[in-house]
Design a protein around this motif. Structure first.
Motif, PDB file in Angstrom:
ATOM      1  N   CYS A   1     -13.879   2.724  11.672  1.00  0.00           N
ATOM      2  CA  CYS A   1     -12.814   2.959  10.704  1.00  0.00           C
ATOM      3  C   CYS A   1     -11.734   1.902  10.904  1.00  0.00           C
ATOM      4  CB  CYS A   1     -12.224   4.360  10.841  1.00  0.00           C
ATOM      5  SG  CYS A   1     -11.647   4.792  12.507  1.00  0.00           S
ATOM      6  N   ALA A   2     -11.026   1.590   9.838  1.00  0.00           N
ATOM      7  CA  ALA A   2      -9.956   0.588   9.911  1.00  0.00           C
ATOM      8  C   ALA A   2      -9.020   0.786   8.741  1.00  0.00           C
ATOM      9  CB  ALA A   2     -10.531  -0.834   9.892  1.00  0.00           C
ATOM     10  N   PHE A   3      -7.727   0.626   9.004  1.00  0.00           N
ATOM     11  CA  PHE A   3      -6.726   0.735   7.954  1.00  0.00           C
ATOM     12  C   PHE A   3      -6.631  -0.570   7.177  1.00  0.00           C
ATOM     13  CE2 PHE A   3      -5.392   4.502  10.144  1.00  0.00           C
ATOM     14  CZ  PHE A   3      -4.789   5.280   9.158  1.00  0.00           C
ATOM     15  N   GLN A   4      -6.428  -0.421   5.883  1.00  0.00           N
ATOM     16  CA  GLN A   4      -6.209  -1.595   5.039  1.00  0.00           C
ATOM     17  C   GLN A   4      -4.849  -2.200   5.368  1.00  0.00           C
ATOM     18  OE1 GLN A   4      -5.513  -0.720   0.942  1.00  0.00           O
ATOM     19  NE2 GLN A   4      -5.821  -2.819   0.254  1.00  0.00           N
ATOM     20  N   LEU A   5      -4.825  -3.524   5.564  1.00  0.00           N
ATOM     21  CA  LEU A   5      -3.567  -4.238   5.691  1.00  0.00           C
ATOM     22  C   LEU A   5      -3.210  -4.788   4.324  1.00  0.00           C
ATOM     23  CD1 LEU A   5      -3.927  -6.185   9.055  1.00  0.00           C
ATOM     24  CD2 LEU A   5      -2.549  -4.171   8.600  1.00  0.00           C
TER      25      LEU A   5
ATOM     26  N   ASP B   1       0.274  -9.161   2.241  1.00  0.00           N
ATOM     27  CA  ASP B   1       1.279  -9.957   2.922  1.00  0.00           C
ATOM     28  C   ASP B   1       1.717  -9.328   4.236  1.00  0.00           C
ATOM     29  OD1 ASP B   1       1.359 -11.906   0.965  1.00  0.00           O
ATOM     30  OD2 ASP B   1       2.766 -10.757  -0.250  1.00  0.00           O
ATOM     31  N   SER B   2       0.966  -8.333   4.683  1.00  0.00           N
ATOM     32  CA  SER B   2       1.351  -7.658   5.934  1.00  0.00           C
ATOM     33  C   SER B   2       1.065  -8.539   7.128  1.00  0.00           C
ATOM     34  CB  SER B   2       0.583  -6.344   6.079  1.00  0.00           C
ATOM     35  OG  SER B   2       0.847  -5.747   7.313  1.00  0.00           O
ATOM     36  N   THR B   3       1.951  -8.523   8.078  1.00  0.00           N
ATOM     37  CA  THR B   3       1.765  -9.313   9.298  1.00  0.00           C
ATOM     38  C   THR B   3       1.045  -8.533  10.365  1.00  0.00           C
ATOM     39  OG1 THR B   3       3.883  -8.583  10.199  1.00  0.00           O
ATOM     40  CG2 THR B   3       3.895 -10.567   8.843  1.00  0.00           C
ATOM     41  N   GLY B   4       0.840  -7.250  10.130  1.00  0.00           N
ATOM     42  CA  GLY B   4       0.240  -6.409  11.160  1.00  0.00           C
ATOM     43  C   GLY B   4       1.274  -5.663  11.955  1.00  0.00           C
ATOM     44  N   ALA B   5       2.534  -6.099  11.893  1.00  0.00           N
ATOM     45  CA  ALA B   5       3.586  -5.419  12.631  1.00  0.00           C
ATOM     46  C   ALA B   5       4.196  -4.295  11.813  1.00  0.00           C
ATOM     47  CB  ALA B   5       4.676  -6.415  13.021  1.00  0.00           C
ATOM     48  N   GLY B   6       3.872  -4.198  10.572  1.00  0.00           N
ATOM     49  CA  GLY B   6       4.413  -3.143   9.724  1.00  0.00           C
ATOM     50  C   GLY B   6       3.980  -3.368   8.293  1.00  0.00           C
ATOM     51  N   GLY B   7       4.267  -2.396   7.439  1.00  0.00           N
ATOM     52  CA  GLY B   7       3.924  -2.547   6.035  1.00  0.00           C
ATOM     53  C   GLY B   7       2.468  -2.318   5.740  1.00  0.00           C
TER      54      GLY B   7
ATOM     55  N   SER C   1      -1.064  -0.004   4.984  1.00  0.00           N
ATOM     56  CA  SER C   1      -1.406   0.945   3.937  1.00  0.00           C
ATOM     57  C   SER C   1      -1.731   2.293   4.554  1.00  0.00           C
ATOM     58  CB  SER C   1      -2.616   0.409   3.175  1.00  0.00           C
ATOM     59  OG  SER C   1      -3.160   1.392   2.344  1.00  0.00           O
ATOM     60  N   ARG C   2      -1.713   3.324   3.710  1.00  0.00           N
ATOM     61  CA  ARG C   2      -2.186   4.629   4.174  1.00  0.00           C
ATOM     62  C   ARG C   2      -3.652   4.830   3.805  1.00  0.00           C
ATOM     63  NH1 ARG C   2       1.107   8.837   0.208  1.00  0.00           N
ATOM     64  NH2 ARG C   2      -0.312   8.746  -1.588  1.00  0.00           N
TER      65      ARG C   2
ATOM     66  N   ILE D   1     -15.871  11.526  19.972  1.00  0.00           N
ATOM     67  CA  ILE D   1     -15.063  10.712  19.075  1.00  0.00           C
ATOM     68  C   ILE D   1     -15.515   9.264  19.236  1.00  0.00           C
ATOM     69  CG2 ILE D   1     -12.743   9.969  18.452  1.00  0.00           C
ATOM     70  CD1 ILE D   1     -13.308  12.913  17.886  1.00  0.00           C
ATOM     71  N   ASN D   2     -16.250   8.781  18.254  1.00  0.00           N
ATOM     72  CA  ASN D   2     -16.835   7.439  18.349  1.00  0.00           C
ATOM     73  C   ASN D   2     -15.827   6.323  18.118  1.00  0.00           C
ATOM     74  OD1 ASN D   2     -19.351   8.502  18.852  1.00  0.00           O
ATOM     75  ND2 ASN D   2     -20.024   8.407  16.729  1.00  0.00           N
ATOM     76  N   SER D   3     -14.833   6.558  17.261  1.00  0.00           N
ATOM     77  CA  SER D   3     -13.926   5.485  16.886  1.00  0.00           C
ATOM     78  C   SER D   3     -12.592   6.066  16.457  1.00  0.00           C
ATOM     79  CB  SER D   3     -14.535   4.663  15.735  1.00  0.00           C
ATOM     80  OG  SER D   3     -13.687   3.603  15.346  1.00  0.00           O
ATOM     81  N   VAL D   4     -11.521   5.307  16.677  1.00  0.00           N
ATOM     82  CA  VAL D   4     -10.189   5.709  16.230  1.00  0.00           C
ATOM     83  C   VAL D   4      -9.502   4.502  15.586  1.00  0.00           C
ATOM     84  CG1 VAL D   4      -9.881   7.529  17.945  1.00  0.00           C
ATOM     85  CG2 VAL D   4      -9.159   5.196  18.484  1.00  0.00           C
ATOM     86  N   ALA D   5      -8.552   4.775  14.702  1.00  0.00           N
ATOM     87  CA  ALA D   5      -7.772   3.709  14.069  1.00  0.00           C
ATOM     88  C   ALA D   5      -6.380   4.233  13.770  1.00  0.00           C
ATOM     89  CB  ALA D   5      -8.446   3.227  12.780  1.00  0.00           C
ATOM     90  N   MET D   6      -5.397   3.333  13.820  1.00  0.00           N
ATOM     91  CA  MET D   6      -4.007   3.681  13.519  1.00  0.00           C
ATOM     92  C   MET D   6      -3.440   2.653  12.553  1.00  0.00           C
ATOM     93  SD  MET D   6      -3.070   4.358  17.498  1.00  0.00           S
ATOM     94  CE  MET D   6      -4.440   3.298  18.015  1.00  0.00           C
ATOM     95  N   ASP D   7      -2.567   3.102  11.649  1.00  0.00           N
ATOM     96  CA  ASP D   7      -1.874   2.130  10.813  1.00  0.00           C
ATOM     97  C   ASP D   7      -0.800   1.455  11.663  1.00  0.00           C
ATOM     98  OD1 ASP D   7       1.048   3.291   9.657  1.00  0.00           O
ATOM     99  OD2 ASP D   7      -0.302   4.781  10.498  1.00  0.00           O
ATOM    100  N   PRO D   8      -0.260   0.295  11.241  1.00  0.00           N
ATOM    101  CA  PRO D   8       0.649  -0.470  12.098  1.00  0.00           C
ATOM    102  C   PRO D   8       1.884   0.288  12.562  1.00  0.00           C
ATOM    103  CG  PRO D   8      -0.129  -1.849  10.310  1.00  0.00           C
ATOM    104  CD  PRO D   8      -0.622  -0.468  10.028  1.00  0.00           C
ATOM    105  N   GLU D   9       2.352   1.259  11.771  1.00  0.00           N
ATOM    106  CA  GLU D   9       3.545   2.010  12.144  1.00  0.00           C
ATOM    107  C   GLU D   9       3.210   3.350  12.770  1.00  0.00           C
ATOM    108  OE1 GLU D   9       5.766   2.145   8.534  1.00  0.00           O
ATOM    109  OE2 GLU D   9       6.393   0.052   8.656  1.00  0.00           O
ATOM    110  N   LEU D  10       1.951   3.633  12.966  1.00  0.00           N
ATOM    111  CA  LEU D  10       1.442   4.880  13.537  1.00  0.00           C
ATOM    112  C   LEU D  10       1.962   6.102  12.772  1.00  0.00           C
ATOM    113  CD1 LEU D  10       1.085   5.549  17.393  1.00  0.00           C
ATOM    114  CD2 LEU D  10       0.066   6.826  15.528  1.00  0.00           C
TER     115      LEU D  10
END
Length: 746
Positions: free
Chosen positions: A383-387, A390-396, A398-399, A716-725
């Motif tokens: 699993c992976a969150f959409q960036l 123009d997101s730098t990965g530090a914030g902004g 997607s949900r 739990i095989n995999s985890v993912a977090m958005d940049p702002e958790l």
């Protein structure tokens, strides 16, 4: 002709401001400007300039050494440009327009693609694939021919003097330009220009060889990890001899045996490509659990599921040393104090974050076979969150989160729990996915736009390319004849995709961009032949184009990824990174399988060894700075801390990190999530010689199914977090996607 002054720049720029440093867009078109009218000193103050229109002027070149670090779009159309080499200093350019410059040739266009390393759109067309071919493949072919010319007719003078070297360079470059013939005659000017550059670089490499860096590791490094690594490793020998450690999940006795043909990951599901539609999923309600007191304490292992023979406890001990005498105690104390100081120093960048409170929000069954609520056997893998583009990965971020498992790939809105897109492909079992941002050229003079794309692959060895926003699965290509284990984009160069497969290869691809009709082109750039199946691929944030870390069945390996400097078809391993736990291996315990790997900061790496109930935090820069062992090319990881984790023999329970919030999270085989807020580690006793306890262990929410009642905790095989958790997503081996949401403290 207007004179370029600070006042004019402020008038022509936007947003409206009284500071040149804040201008992002500048229109100087149709002013009849010549090169001497562009003041370098004044223009160099435009540090934030992203878009610059210079069309309709009288420019035959740009001023030399003009540096605009944020510039990504430049319009030089309808000028009198006679060459392009003065554009070299604008290295951040992604899009360039140069129509209606009568003196610009095909060779000049080729030079642009080499001079501007980030150029993707030229005159409204996506040229990223051709550009990378010129930068790497074409240049490497020229380099091979140039070396042949040198070896046949030249050698270094003895002794080497500046005068002799200058004469040699002149003669060598002249001969290479005459003898090296490659490519069509229409670009012979470009070829000779490129040959001259490469010939000078090659001669310089012979006379100025790079020295290997001395070890910068602390004196205790070798002491803590003096490991001899065999050249060939066998699979770990488990107590149950019927189970082999391959890229499969261990069978669980509470899972039904599936009659379908087995896949490389021990689950047997299918996949079918259909028109993406908004799809609902089978939901189960998370059971409210009592508040957990003392969140920093690890929970006792819950009962549930069949009992399993308990392996001897292998509680890791940090920096274990003999304490028979006072000198040993002092040495151990100095070692641990130094390590603690290193860790706290490395965490300064994320020291302002606070621990978060996460509560279960949704439990979804969206990968079921035939959409059946009875399916508790489909295993979910990645699993992976959409960036956002123009997101730098530090914030902004997607949900929206993408999940894969079985024959389907889902895009889920974490807030609502709705499955927004679902893609099925018959006969497939998806194992991995990765988001990226590429440029979409729109034609008609319109500027290119960024778009988020998703790549996914699995059992069939095919990579599927998808643009979820427009409901388009726009292409696929074969990456391997065997199953794909892992996919990873280079987020600093979004069109570069790495695939790791069961044929023991990692391949670097250039997927290019797309046009408005979704035409695309894929080119293979590089192949790494490794010793076993890759499980994870990581690119160091500070050097994503020069190094690659791959976690494999037989250890953690590092490769040099610089293109254009070595053979672009195959690479050899630069070093293997070893860990202190290797010292405790025996015939029943092989700790070399690295089944978790992720960067927490630019320097701190979190990794997990199978059968080791701890997570290592270690320094990438200090580890890389060491000199590898000459025989087996090993270096020891400079360990900063150990985090206590579950005691389990289930492999491939992957960890993940949230750099923006300084979190490490890893699930276990009971459905729990072990969370570590690394900024708070100084509150723990780092020098106790024991692994650091988790900040909180999130218990399995015990969802309730209409037909089965309470569902026991799965792996739990995999985890993912958005940049702002704001959200945390966990995937299980029982066809459940669990969404946790951050509670805002009042």
């Amino acid at each position: 002709m207007a004179k370029i002054t600070e006042k004019l720049l402020l008038e022509k720029g936007s947003p409206k401001t009284n500071k040149l440093e804040q201008i992002k867009t500048l229109n100087l078109s149709g002013l009849g400007l010549k090169p001497q009218d562009l003041p370098v000193g004044l223009l160099s103050r435009l540090r934030s300039l992203e878009r610059w229109d210079l069309s309709g002027n009288r420019l035959d070149e740009l001023p030399k050494n003009l540096e605009l670090p944020a510039l990504c779009y430049l319009d030089l159309s309808d000028n009198q440009m006679e060459g392009v080499t003065t554009l070299e200093s604008l290295s951040s350019l992604e899009e360039l327009k140069m129509e209606d410059n009568l003196y610009i040739t095909v060779s000049d266009n080729y030079k642009l693609m080499v001079l501007l390393p980030n150029l993707r759109i030229h005159n409204g067309k996506d040229v990223s694939t051709n550009a990378n071919h010129l930068r790497f493949v074409y240049s490497e072919n020229l380099r091979t021919r140039i070396i042949a010319v040198w070896e046949k007719s030249f050698s270094l003078p003895d002794p080497i003097t500046a005068e002799k070297l200058s004469a040699l360079e002149k003669n060598f470059v002249k001969t290479a330009r005459q003898q090296v013939k490659y490519g069509p005659s229409s670009v012979s000017d470009f070829t000779k220009w490129r040959v001259e550059i490469i010939a000078k670089e090659y001669l310089r490499s012979l006379t100025e060889p790079k020295e290997e860096p001395e070890s910068k590791g602390s004196p205790d490094t070798k002491e803590n990890c003096a490991v001899s690594t065999p050249t060939k490793r066998k699979q770990p020998v488990l107590v149950d001899t019927s189970i082999s450690l391959t890229p499969r999940k261990k069978p669980r006795s509470d899972l039904p045996v599936s009659p379908v043909e087995a896949s490389p990951r021990k689950s047997c599901l299918s996949r079918k490509l259909q028109t993406p539609t908004q799809t609902s999923a089978v939901r189960m309600s998370p059971l409210k659990t009592p508040a957990r007191g003392g969140g920093s304490q690890p929970p006792s292992t819950p009962t549930g599921g069949p009992a399993r023979a308990e392996a001897p406890r292998r509680g890791p001990k940090v920096r274990q040393a003999k304490e028979d005498d006072g000198a040993g105690i002092k040495q151990r104390s100095r070692t641990e104090l130094q390590r603690d100081a290193d860790l706290l120093s490395s965490l300064k960048s994320c020291s302002k974050t606070q621990p978060v409170c996460l509560k279960p929000l949704h439990v979804l069954q969206c990968h079921s076979k035939q959409d059946s609520s009875e399916d508790f056997s489909t295993q979910l893998w990645a699993c992976a969150f959409q960036l956002l583009p123009d997101s730098t990965g530090a914030g902004g971020g997607s949900r929206l989160v993408a999940t894969c498992g079985g024959d389907s790939l889902c895009v889920i809105d974490c807030e609502t729990g709705m499955v927004m897109k679902k893609y099925k492909v018959p006969g497939e079992e998806f194992f991995s996915l990765s988001w990226s941002t590429v440029l979409m050229s729109r034609g008609g003079g319109a500027s290119a736009q960024h778009c988020s794309v998703l790549a996914a692959g699995g059992k069939r060895g095919l990579v599927k390319l998808i643009h979820p926003r427009n409901n388009v699965a726009y292409g696929e290509f074969r990456a391997s004849r065997k199953a794909l284990a892992v996919l990873r984009f280079n987020h600093h160069q979004g069109n570069f995709l790495f695939t790791g497969s069961y044929d023991k290869k990692i391949v670097m691809w250039d997927i290019g961009g797309v046009d408005s009709q979704y035409n695309y082109k894929v080119v293979q750039l590089l192949v790494l032949e490794i010793s076993t199946t890759p499980l994870h691929i990581c690119l160091p944030p500070t050097s994503p184009s020069s190094h690659l870390l791959t976690a494999c069945e037989d250890g953690l390996h590092c490769y040099n990824m610089l293109l254009g400097t070595n053979d672009t078809t195959k690479r050899t391993e630069e070093m293997e990174i070893t860990f202190p736990i290797y010292k405790k291996e025996d015939k029943y315990h092989d700790f070399h399988t690295i089944d978790g790997l992720s960067f927490l900061t630019d320097d701190i790496v979190a990794s997990k060894n199978y059968m080791h109930c701890s997570i290592y935090l270690w320094s990438w820069s200090r580890t890389k700075a060491q000199r590898p062992d000459r025989k087996d090319r090993t270096v020891c990881a400079v360990v900063l801390a150990e985090l206590q984790w579950a005691n389990t023999e289930i492999p491939y329970l992957a960890l993940n990190t949230c750099p923006g919030q300084a979190y490490v999270v890893c699930g276990d085989d009971k459905g729990r999530l072990w969370t570590y807020h690394v900024s708070s580690l100084h509150k723990n006793s780092l020098h106790t010689g024991k692994p650091i306890l988790p900040t909180e262990v999130l218990e399995w929410p015990t969802p309730v199914s209409k037909d089965h009642g309470q569902v026991a905790g799965p792996s739990i095989n995999s985890v993912a977090m958005d940049p702002e958790l704001n959200f945390l997503v966990a995937l299980s081996d029982k066809n459940m996607v669990i969404v946790w949401k951050r509670e805002v403290s009042s």
